[in-house]
Structure formats: C-alpha cells, structure tokens
Design an enzyme around this catalytic site. Sequence first.
Site, PDB file in Angstrom:
ATOM      1  N   HIS B 281      -4.118 -57.048  18.671  1.00 25.79           N
ATOM      2  CA  HIS B 281      -3.579 -58.288  18.113  1.00 25.79           C
ATOM      3  C   HIS B 281      -2.303 -58.717  18.829  1.00 25.79           C
ATOM      4  O   HIS B 281      -1.556 -57.875  19.322  1.00 25.79           O
ATOM      5  CB  HIS B 281      -3.299 -58.115  16.619  1.00 25.79           C
ATOM      6  CG  HIS B 281      -4.549 -57.877  15.830  1.00 25.79           C
ATOM      7  ND1 HIS B 281      -4.736 -56.779  15.041  1.00 25.79           N
ATOM      8  CD2 HIS B 281      -5.700 -58.596  15.755  1.00 25.79           C
ATOM      9  CE1 HIS B 281      -5.941 -56.825  14.498  1.00 25.79           C
ATOM     10  NE2 HIS B 281      -6.549 -57.916  14.909  1.00 25.79           N
ATOM     11  N   ARG B 301       8.222 -46.717   2.603  1.00 20.64           N
ATOM     12  CA  ARG B 301       8.214 -45.545   1.726  1.00 20.64           C
ATOM     13  C   ARG B 301       9.546 -45.440   0.985  1.00 20.64           C
ATOM     14  O   ARG B 301       9.580 -45.205  -0.217  1.00 20.64           O
ATOM     15  CB  ARG B 301       7.956 -44.285   2.556  1.00 20.64           C
ATOM     16  CG  ARG B 301       7.576 -43.086   1.711  1.00 20.64           C
ATOM     17  CD  ARG B 301       7.249 -41.887   2.577  1.00 20.64           C
ATOM     18  NE  ARG B 301       6.008 -42.057   3.318  1.00 20.64           N
ATOM     19  CZ  ARG B 301       5.878 -41.806   4.621  1.00 20.64           C
ATOM     20  NH1 ARG B 301       6.929 -41.430   5.338  1.00 20.64           N
ATOM     21  NH2 ARG B 301       4.716 -41.944   5.207  1.00 20.64           N
ATOM     22  N   ALA B 303      11.412 -47.752   0.130  1.00 21.16           N
ATOM     23  CA  ALA B 303      11.510 -48.790  -0.896  1.00 21.16           C
ATOM     24  C   ALA B 303      10.666 -48.444  -2.119  1.00 21.16           C
ATOM     25  O   ALA B 303      10.815 -49.051  -3.172  1.00 21.16           O
ATOM     26  CB  ALA B 303      11.070 -50.130  -0.321  1.00 21.16           C
TER      27      ALA B 303
END
Lengths: 389, 596
Positions: B281, B301, B303
């Site tokens: 992408h 993680r 958070a």
Amino acid sequence: MPRVKLFEHSAKRIMCKRLSLPYTGIAITSQTDVDSAVKTLASDKKYVVKVDQGVKKRFKKGLVTLDINHNQVKTALENLKNKNFNYFLIEEFVAHNADAEKYLCLEREREGITASVSTAGGVDIEDNAGAIKKYLLDSAGCEAVAEQIGLDVETIAKLKQIFDDCYFSFLEINPLIVLNNRPYFLDLAAQVDSAGQFFANHAWNETDIVEDNKKTPQENAVAVLKKNSQASFSLSVINPDGAIFLLLSGGGGSLVVADEIYNLGYADKLANYGEYSGNPNEEETYFYTKQVLSLLKNSKSDKKNIIIGGGVANFTDVRITFRGIIRALDEDKDMLNKLGVKIFVRRGGPGQTEGLKMMKKFLEKNNLCGAVHGSELPLQEIVKLATKK
Amino acid sequence: MLDLGYLRKTEHNIIMIGLHPQILQSMLDFDFLSGKTAPQTKAIIGSGRKWEKFFWGKKECLIPVYAKVDLMPAKIKEKIDLFINVSSGRRALASTPETIAALPNLRGGVIFAENLPEKHAIEIWKTLQQVQGKEKNLFIIGPASVGILIPGKLKLGAIGGIEHNQLTAARLFTPGNTAVLCSSGGMTNELINQLANQNIGLSFALAFGGDRFPILTPESAFLTAEQDAETKQIVYFGELGGTDEYRLAELIKEKKITKPIIAYIAGSVASVFAEPPQFGHAKALAQKGEETAAAKKIALRDAGALVGESYEEFINLIKNNIMNDNNQTRKHEDLSNRKHTLFTCAISGEKNGAPTILNEELTKLAEQMSYPEMIISILLGHKPKSKELVDFTELVLKLLTDHGPCVSGAVNTMIAARAGKDLVSSLCSGLLTIGDRFGGAINEAANNWLRGAGEQTDPAVFVENRASAQKHIAGIGHKKYSSHQPDPRVKMILNFSQSLGQKTFTGFALKIEKITLAKKANLILNVDGAVAAVMLDLLKEKEGYDNSALSELVASEFFNALFVLSRSVGFVGHYLDQRRLDEGLFRLPEEEVASV
C-alpha cells in the site's frame, strides 16, 4: 499513489528552470562519456562530486567529495563508483561559512503544504531538531519562512507553487545557502507522487525517478510489469540465498505472512517480499511467478520452500491468477522437484473452490504439495506449516 | 460524517460512477440475498449503452446508464443518496465533486480507484470540509477502498467479495456487534471471513484504503464506531507508515473512544531490510521511527488497546475476547448457474402459452383497450396515462391514413403492384420511399420544436439560422396548401392542443410559422410539424415526459412511427386497388423524361 524519489539533478533542474535560476550540475550515469563531461569544467572553479541515487546521509557515509579542482573530478567519480553506485552529480562548489547553512523542508500534508525551517542546517540537522520550526505555507506561513531564511516572500511562494504544480510530496534542502537574495540548493532530496505524473505537465517522467535500489534482473522485470499493468506488483529480494520464497497477494495479507515469518524467527531464511493485487490477468501472474522461481533457482540454500499466500480476496480472481501461477510452476517442475521444493498454499476469494482444487491437483501430481488450504485455515497457520521441521 | 444509523434505517438509492460489472452484480446479489424487494443501485454513470443487464436473483434486470450525472432524469437525481466511484485514479478528482454538486440528497460514497494523486485526495477532502455542515452532511470513503458493509443492509463496493457464494460464506446477512476497521481491502475481507468462522457477527466493516491521505480518516472511522449503538467492540488492522495510531491512542486516553479495541499493526518484517521497500500500500513505508509497526503497537497498547504482538496472537485475542453472537450460516437461494440472455424485450411476451402485451393477457386487453390505445402502449412501451393521448393517437392515425395516389410512396406502391409484385413487396416499395422529403419529417420537426423550445431559442433567431444555412425547416411548408388555402387536417390537429396548458412546443411552432408566413404564403405549419408539436406537448403535460425522455423518443424515431403505421394502410389499399383494376405494367412515356 506511492511516493518516489527524484534524482537530485532532476529535482534541481525542475526547480531552477521554474525559478529562472541557472543550473549547471552535470548528471553522470554509466552511459556518460566522463572524459568529455570533465572537459567542460573550468579550471578556475571548485567542484563537488556526489552520489545521486536517493541515498540518505550521504555526507556521513562518505559519498560526497567537496571542494576539488576540475582535474580531481574524474578520480573522485571513480572512487564513488567503486562503492557500487551508478548515478553521480558534479556541481560547482559554493564557498560559504558553516553557520550560513540553513534547512528547508517542504512536505505535502492533509492541511496543506508545510515547511520545516531551521537556521542551523547542515549535516548535523538531527542534533538540532529542536531548532526546526514548522509552518503551514499559507500567506502568513510564507512570510514567516521568508523572514527566517532571508529570502523574499515571492520566492518562497514560488517554491510552494512549483512543489504543488509538479506533484511533489517531499522536498528537503539541506543545506540551503542564501547569498544576495538568491538561494543555492547545495544538497537536496525530493519525492514526487508517482500517481501525479499525468497531471504534472511533463515536469518529470520515469527517467527522473530513482529506481528503488533495484539490483536483480527479476526485481527490474517486476518493476516493468507493474508499469505496464492496471494491477499492482512488487518484488524485493531480502536474501538471495534465502530458503523461504514468497508468492503473495494483497498489500495487507502479504505483510501478515511476511510478518509471521519474522515473528517465528525465520527472518534470516526469508528470500524475498512481494505481492500481486488488483486482479492481474493470467499472463501477468505467470510472468510474476517466473521471476520468483528464477530467484529460487539462483539461491544457494539447500532447502527451499514456496508460500503462495494471501487473504480472502474481494475481487482478485483466484482461478485466473492460479492458472498463471500453475503454468509457470509447470514449466519449472523438474527444477523444483530436483531441489525438493515444497509449496504451501493458503488463499481465498472469487473462484476459490475451483482455483484451490486446480492447484492441489497440480501440486500433488508433481510431488510438490506441502499443503493447500482455503479460508478455513487462519492465514498465519500456513507459515507454521511451511516452516515446520 | 458517517452516520450508521441513517445507513441502517434507510433503503438506499445508489449510483455507480464508471462501471465495474462484477462489483455491481455483487451489490445486487447482496440486496437480493438480504431480502430486499428491488436493487438499491439505480443507475450507472458511464458511456456506451443505455442499459446494462444484471441479475436480480435468478432473473435479469436492467440498470440504466447515463453519460453524466447531470444527464440523469431529475426524478432519479433527487433520490440518489450514495455513490460508488469505480472510475480510474485519473478521473476520480473530476467526477467526485461533480457528483457532490449534482445530487441534492447525496449522503456519501466510496472511491475505489487506486493511484489517485495525493493532491487530488486532499482536494476532495477539502471540498468535503467546505460543504460539510453547511449544505450537506457527507462522507467519502477511499481512495483505494473496497468500501463499507453493513450486514443485511448495505454493501457499497467490492467489500465482502464479488461472487454470491463469497457473500453467503462470509455470512453477511445477520448483524452482530463487532466492527472491522482496516486500511487494507484484502485484510478487511480476510477478517470478515475469520469472524464468520468464529460465528462472530459484524456491526459493520469499513476499509479506509491504504493511501496516505484517506478522505475518511481512521480517526473518524473509530469515532463512528464509538457512537454506533450496535457496535460493542472494534477489530482494527493497521500497517506501518503514517501516524494515525498515535491519534487513536490519544483518543483512547481522552476517553473519546471507550469501546474495547483488538488491534494488529502489520509490518514488523520491515526491520529485516537494510532500506525497507515500499510495501503493497502507498502508505506502507516507515520513513521515521515513529511510523514503524513496533512503535505504533506500543502506543496503542499503552493507551489500553489489546494489541497482538504477532498476527496469531491478534487472532487469539479476537477468539478469546469476543463472544460469538451465533452468526450461523443461513440458508439462501442458490444463485449459481445463471446465464445472461441474448435479447431483452419489454413490450410483449407469452405467459402460460398465451400472448401478453405489457405483461397482460392479450385477450383481456383486446376486450378492454381500444386499438389506438394498444398501438400507443406498444410504441411507448407503457400504457398511456391520459385519455387525451389515446384520442390524439386515433386522430393522427386517421388523418395520416392516405393522401391520394399522387404522393411518392403511393406511386411506388402502385408501380410495384402493376409490375405484378406481391403484397409485401409492393407495400415495402411504398414504405422505402418514406424519408426526410416524404412522410418522414415528423421526427425532424419534433427535433426542431424540442431543441428550439428546450433551449429557449428566440424564434426569429431560429428561423434566421436555418435561412442562413440554407436549410428548410422540417414541419414548415407545403406544396399545395398555403395561408390562403389552409390544410384542414392541421386545423383539426391544432384544435386538439386547446385542452392543454402551457403548450410549449405548439406555441413555439406557431411562432415559427408566423415568421415564415411573413416570408412566403406556403411556408405554413404542415401536418408533420403540427403532429410533432401537439404530440410533444401531450407527452410532456399529460404523460410526464421530461425533455431528456423526449429527446430519447426523437433519437429512436418514435414520431415517424405514427406515419409509417398509418400510411401502411393507405399503401396496402393502393396495392389491392391496383390488383382489382389490373392495368398492366407501367412504363413512363418517353416525353415525360427530359434529355439534357
């Protein structure tokens, strides 16, 4: 719409032309007649010779030779060539004090084009990251940048306009020198939006773009394939003598498979990364597979496997793409057999039942079958199967 | 802003910009398998045909095609609330704002194209910010997005697959309470399928696309999921590159996102490259340390999100933390073995061996309908709404039946009959005479009045333009009749228009006549011109045809059909008359041909 690097020479040519500034840099490639290029240099001037191949931190890597006479240029070029580079740039040396070195970096962001500016530019810019100020280049932003750099507002506005019109994504000038309200771009790195070429009014074309360190003929072949197709392809060699060869589909799914090899501790065995997506046709998939098989053939690893993997496609047809893959495998089946290659397949999507059946039949008939699975097998499991033992 | 409540509640009216037949068919299959009574996709914006054939269940249906959004009939334009843009990356910037401007009730859409320049994605995003809240409340997902899916309600894009058996295998028809948010289209579908394998139902799934500047940002997608009453938890698949996850981490810390998140950030493998390549992408390239998969995993993680260190751990987190809502496989009608037909017919057919016209038994219609009504029904492809149109058709058919033996078509029929040719050959000989100069001017006259009145051309300018181009005006002028000796048929035809209101076209035709009569007495409005004018007004005022529908009738030569039909009676009459009189082979006397 990936961002791609412009040659420094191309970027400077594009910008100087539009700023009505002279640009006398000489691009040197393997095709250039170096002797006649060097003959054009003046004996009373000083020169810079550097690698122009999108390499970061050139100065610290010793890829820039500063302040030399015209008769030293050829030797400098040869020294750099010996470091395995093919593209170089000869420019006039602009004498200046180190404290005159400024930093200017334009970037396309959602809110607009931004400029990061510092008056403490130069090779150690990262040590002075705190001194960099960032502005959105609206009219107030242009004024602030102009004041800091010591150029007039019109030049900054023009620079922004060039950046925008030519579909630049990123432009880092470091160091930037200003003498008598004229900018000198000593070192410069630029990226353009490859999707913008059609709209950029012939400002640049493929010849201005640094090929992404493509080294093998197989990687080059895939780059050409990508250029001429509606679908999307990528191939990067990680370890030419690797044992695990990836033939993956889908931007996200391919990352998951490659990640999982890394997570399981087999990164050192990983030969390549790559993917096809956007519903390529049979011919394209055949050609792509040939390139991966050719890498496999050249690898000195004694045990080699292939993972044909991907998520559950939305619209890429498994039947059609697998037909191309099988055709390529079929042509090389003796080689694959001799090397004891096993092939591990996990894929879903349109035509999955038929495609997988076809693949299984072919692999079993030719004694190449590691495993063949559809979406019932979680994607990461195929990596475990392929790396067992 | 994406409003899932709205998307769930409403039956939608969707246009596809560009044509991707497989995606469109899969959207129709989704609607059909969801139990909807009609396709939500109402039109295609593209070039080429007027209609495209698709399957609705096992039967076929037609989706109309318009060259531009602006050319859609107002009725459809007003209905459209969603779009799926499958045009190329080069075309997307031009076609998207154009669509937003043209559709008054638009609520949002998806851009499928990859390779849209960054600059264009940002411009579309800015257009959206400008109209947002003021005129419209819009969302745009993409570019490079496979779309959005709400089980049993909406599939806008390739999301969930393009084959009907993919849709049923992924169990996309029973709603659940897990949202799937993903930059990658392929991984969106992969996760949808893995959830289905665990009997976990979706509240919705959305792929924001792997480009650098998604128009609907991950942040906005998460806030949508947070506000969505049906969503209890969020499954998120992200990739290296960009810094969106830091914003998400902030939102979690600020308690703006409180629903449980199970996440994976792909791209740890980048660290084995000396200089990481561009992954699949556009955004998947970590240029700075903070953009790496590892750094972003830590941020999420910290958070409070559940983050899989490996993809396997991510899948296990899903298994162990999401209750399955028993999304079992449902039984669906089997749609395999469908085959497109070679022809399409909308006017007549056969039901149980009996002939039908417009889906009604012919024998019944024969009792209920007058002959003119049946004729105009078959010519227009639908029953007329007004008695006036039927009466007018009858009058026209009568008035055009015959005009004596001396007109070109009758002469040719008679000559063929006298040469001993059969009925059909003699009739054809007459019919083949019909063209611009004889009988075939009704359609051209209709074209004149439609364009002149439609573009509100000043009648004087209209006449002057024709005169200076030395073109005669179809519908004006007669060899025999003049202002001194008016055509009695024209009088009858114009009388008919008195029951009408605005009489746009008749009014225009009469203004033209007034100007041309001042030049020459025989430049009167003739039968062709009068029939064309009154028929146009009738269709517009009594039948609800708008100008674009009328120009389609002109393009298909509908207005000449009346003459061809009616005069066929006259030609057949002349053939039979000649056979009765049996005068023998006709030869033109030599003195009737001038030698020059």
